[in-house]
Design a protein around this motif. Structure first.
Motif, mmCIF file in Angstrom:
data_model
loop_
_atom_site.group_PDB
_atom_site.id
_atom_site.type_symbol
_atom_site.label_atom_id
_atom_site.label_comp_id
_atom_site.label_asym_id
_atom_site.label_seq_id
_atom_site.Cartn_x
_atom_site.Cartn_y
_atom_site.Cartn_z
ATOM 1 N N GLU A 125 0.816 -1.208 -0.021
ATOM 2 C CA GLU A 125 -0.081 0.271 -0.028
ATOM 3 C C GLU A 125 0.934 1.414 -0.169
ATOM 4 O O GLU A 125 0.376 2.344 -0.192
ATOM 5 C CB GLU A 125 -0.821 -0.161 1.158
ATOM 6 C CG GLU A 125 -2.016 -0.919 1.316
ATOM 7 C CD GLU A 125 -2.630 -1.152 2.304
ATOM 8 O OE1 GLU A 125 -3.828 -1.358 2.476
ATOM 9 O OE2 GLU A 125 -2.282 -0.594 3.655
ATOM 10 N N HIS A 132 -3.648 -2.342 -8.601
ATOM 11 C CA HIS A 132 -4.744 -2.005 -7.602
ATOM 12 C C HIS A 132 -4.573 -3.013 -6.820
ATOM 13 O O HIS A 132 -4.995 -4.165 -7.181
ATOM 14 C CB HIS A 132 -5.981 -1.814 -8.708
ATOM 15 C CG HIS A 132 -7.197 -1.574 -7.934
ATOM 16 N ND1 HIS A 132 -7.307 -0.672 -6.845
ATOM 17 C CD2 HIS A 132 -8.378 -2.189 -7.803
ATOM 18 C CE1 HIS A 132 -8.475 -0.492 -6.349
ATOM 19 N NE2 HIS A 132 -9.304 -1.488 -6.741
ATOM 20 N N LEU A 133 -4.847 -2.636 -5.489
ATOM 21 C CA LEU A 133 -4.803 -3.667 -4.466
ATOM 22 C C LEU A 133 -6.312 -3.860 -4.044
ATOM 23 O O LEU A 133 -6.936 -2.856 -3.498
ATOM 24 C CB LEU A 133 -3.901 -3.184 -3.320
ATOM 25 C CG LEU A 133 -3.669 -4.274 -2.129
ATOM 26 C CD1 LEU A 133 -3.237 -5.484 -2.361
ATOM 27 C CD2 LEU A 133 -2.993 -3.946 -1.030
ATOM 28 N N VAL A 134 -6.713 -4.763 -3.926
ATOM 29 C CA VAL A 134 -8.154 -5.236 -3.745
ATOM 30 C C VAL A 134 -8.162 -6.143 -2.285
ATOM 31 O O VAL A 134 -7.523 -7.202 -2.408
ATOM 32 C CB VAL A 134 -9.215 -5.870 -4.753
ATOM 33 C CG1 VAL A 134 -10.382 -6.195 -4.192
ATOM 34 C CG2 VAL A 134 -9.098 -5.001 -5.832
ATOM 35 N N THR A 135 -8.817 -5.935 -1.259
ATOM 36 C CA THR A 135 -8.908 -6.572 -0.161
ATOM 37 C C THR A 135 -10.323 -6.644 0.203
ATOM 38 O O THR A 135 -11.153 -6.031 0.057
ATOM 39 C CB THR A 135 -8.196 -5.950 1.083
ATOM 40 O OG1 THR A 135 -8.901 -4.495 1.482
ATOM 41 C CG2 THR A 135 -6.858 -5.563 0.692
ATOM 42 N N LEU A 137 -11.950 -9.251 -0.466
ATOM 43 C CA LEU A 137 -12.820 -10.241 -1.492
ATOM 44 C C LEU A 137 -12.678 -11.778 -1.400
ATOM 45 O O LEU A 137 -11.589 -12.106 -1.542
ATOM 46 C CB LEU A 137 -12.450 -9.600 -2.861
ATOM 47 C CG LEU A 137 -13.375 -9.656 -4.076
ATOM 48 C CD1 LEU A 137 -14.540 -8.624 -3.924
ATOM 49 C CD2 LEU A 137 -12.446 -9.461 -5.297
ATOM 50 N N VAL A 139 -13.154 -14.759 -3.144
ATOM 51 C CA VAL A 139 -12.911 -15.351 -4.670
ATOM 52 C C VAL A 139 -13.568 -16.870 -4.602
ATOM 53 O O VAL A 139 -12.902 -17.483 -3.873
ATOM 54 C CB VAL A 139 -11.746 -15.097 -5.348
ATOM 55 C CG1 VAL A 139 -11.699 -15.789 -6.721
ATOM 56 C CG2 VAL A 139 -11.146 -13.769 -5.439
ATOM 57 N N ALA A 153 -16.472 -12.962 -7.042
ATOM 58 C CA ALA A 153 -16.593 -13.012 -5.868
ATOM 59 C C ALA A 153 -17.867 -13.444 -5.379
ATOM 60 O O ALA A 153 -18.670 -13.331 -6.152
ATOM 61 C CB ALA A 153 -16.081 -11.787 -5.069
ATOM 62 N N ALA A 157 -18.975 -9.318 -7.073
ATOM 63 C CA ALA A 157 -18.152 -8.588 -7.762
ATOM 64 C C ALA A 157 -17.111 -9.246 -8.437
ATOM 65 O O ALA A 157 -17.168 -10.432 -8.251
ATOM 66 C CB ALA A 157 -17.441 -7.786 -6.465
ATOM 67 N N SER A 158 -16.437 -8.641 -9.274
ATOM 68 C CA SER A 158 -15.278 -9.124 -10.248
ATOM 69 C C SER A 158 -14.090 -8.328 -10.383
ATOM 70 O O SER A 158 -14.342 -7.150 -10.414
ATOM 71 C CB SER A 158 -16.089 -9.579 -11.614
ATOM 72 O OG SER A 158 -16.708 -8.315 -11.987
ATOM 73 N N VAL A 159 -13.002 -8.861 -10.628
ATOM 74 C CA VAL A 159 -11.748 -8.503 -10.837
ATOM 75 C C VAL A 159 -11.266 -8.921 -12.424
ATOM 76 O O VAL A 159 -11.014 -10.326 -12.192
ATOM 77 C CB VAL A 159 -10.868 -8.534 -9.754
ATOM 78 C CG1 VAL A 159 -9.494 -7.768 -10.129
ATOM 79 C CG2 VAL A 159 -11.653 -7.646 -8.571
ATOM 80 N N ARG A 160 -10.741 -8.058 -13.180
ATOM 81 C CA ARG A 160 -10.134 -8.825 -14.271
ATOM 82 C C ARG A 160 -8.642 -8.345 -14.548
ATOM 83 O O ARG A 160 -8.142 -7.312 -13.996
ATOM 84 C CB ARG A 160 -10.994 -8.294 -15.538
ATOM 85 C CG ARG A 160 -10.334 -8.748 -16.964
ATOM 86 C CD ARG A 160 -11.410 -8.263 -17.945
ATOM 87 N NE ARG A 160 -10.842 -9.035 -19.352
ATOM 88 C CZ ARG A 160 -11.519 -9.110 -20.417
ATOM 89 N NH1 ARG A 160 -12.834 -8.790 -20.216
ATOM 90 N NH2 ARG A 160 -11.100 -9.615 -21.411
#
Length: 345
Positions: A125, A132-135, A137, A139, A153, A157-160
């Motif tokens: 961080e 992009h750090l996503v916490t 979540l 999966v 998730a 939600a979704s992360v590509r």
């Protein structure tokens, strides 16, 4: 007695490779040293000795009691008592105490897994943030969409991303199975708790016989042990913690084992052959990095670094050859193999 002899020789012959391996690498939770009560009583001439003792004991008691059933019952009771008393209270005093000292390098230091994970997140961080750090979540599924991978998730939600690395520890199997990873990853949970340092070792100490580890961490000492094969999400079992306490009580008589804090059960991701799974799956956009067992804190960063370099450059790291390639045999495909299912729903 005539039956005990061939049976004992057959068991000794069958178990000789296991005994040699244990002698060379040390006992485990599954295989025991030769002097362990369970192993010693089933090897060599020991079963024949027990049979001869029971025969002589039965004859002697028969001459004294002169009644068949009471003599047989008394023989059975005495033989059972001998089987308990001798291994637990007599045989340990017949062998000399073995002491092994392992030096710890001055530049080494104990690491708290929980604190170490928090430090890694904090480091990511700190600007400049590379990505992009996503916490927070959870999966539940990975999809290969041809031009990249999408993480889905539980909350919708979704992360590509261009590529996905499955490094979910003991939960690796559920995410990796749709991509051809067939090697099971089993949760082998270890238990630990913290104690005040009074009466505890001042340096990392491993009690091999009881399989208990004491690690000083600042103002506390972490006491750890146990290997419990169960589901990773299962609530901690208080009996496992009590088993560690019982094993450590005789070793640490000055420690107050009732002042336990930070009781924790951590699921270690274990594979059948003990080797990690590192490399691409049948999809060139989905990779795995896990199954390090109890060595994740030491080998995880190195595996991640080598895998990242392999993904970026397209060249397989030579460190993954040899022993490492055995870990991914028949489980994950070689780099560059076309994906059999470009979109997995």
């Amino acid at each position: 007695m005539s039956a005990a002899g061939p049976a004992a020789l057959a068991v000794s012959w069958w178990s000789s490779p296991i005994d040699r391996a244990v002698n060379g690498g040390g006992a485990t939770d599954t295989y025991f040293p030769r002097l362990d009560p369970a192993a010693f009583a089933a090897r060599g001439v020991v079963p024949m000795g027990h049979a001869a003792f029971a025969f002589v004991l039965g004859v002697a008691l028969g001459l004294v009691i002169r009644r068949t059933l009471p003599a047989m019952a008394t023989t059975f009771a005495v033989q059972a008592a001998v089987q308990i008393v001798v291994p637990l209270w007599i045989r340990p005093h017949l062998a000399a105490t073995a002491r092994t000292t392992v030096p710890i390098k001055p530049d080494g230091a104990p690491i708290s897994i929980q604190d170490g994970a928090k430090q890694i997140v904090t480091h990511l961080e700190v600007p400049p943030v590379l990505g992009h750090l996503v916490t927070g979540l959870e999966v539940t599924r990975i999809r290969d969409v041809g031009a990249g991978a999408v993480a889905l998730a539980s909350d919708g939600a979704s992360v590509r991303a261009d590529a996905a690395v499955l490094a979910s520890g003991a939960w690796l199997g559920g995410l990796a199975a749709p991509f051809g990873v067939r090697t099971p990853v089993q949760s082998g949970r270890g238990y630990s708790f913290s104690l005040p340092p009074d009466g505890l070792p001042t340096r990392p100490t491993y009690f091999a016989e009881q399989r208990v580890v004491c690690t000083p961490l600042g103002d506390r000492v972490r006491v750890a042990g146990m290997m419990e094969f169960t589901a990773p999400d299962r609530p901690p079992d208080p009996r496992r913690v009590q088993a560690i306490v019982n094993a450590a009580r005789t070793l640490l008589p000055s420690a107050d084992l009732t002042r336990r804090t930070d009781v924790w059960a951590g699921p270690r991701p274990c594979t059948p052959d003990g080797l990690p799974l590192v490399g691409p799956t049948r999809s060139p956009r989905v990779h795995v990095c896990g199954g390090h067992g109890m060595w994740g804190i030491a080998l995880g960063p190195l595996s991640g670094k080598l895998l990242a370099e392999s993904i970026v450059t397209g060249r397989r790291a030579p460190e993954f050859d040899g022993a490492a390639s055995a870990a991914v045999r028949d489980t994950v495909s070689r780099a560059g193999r076309p994906c059999d299912a470009p979109e997995l729903g």
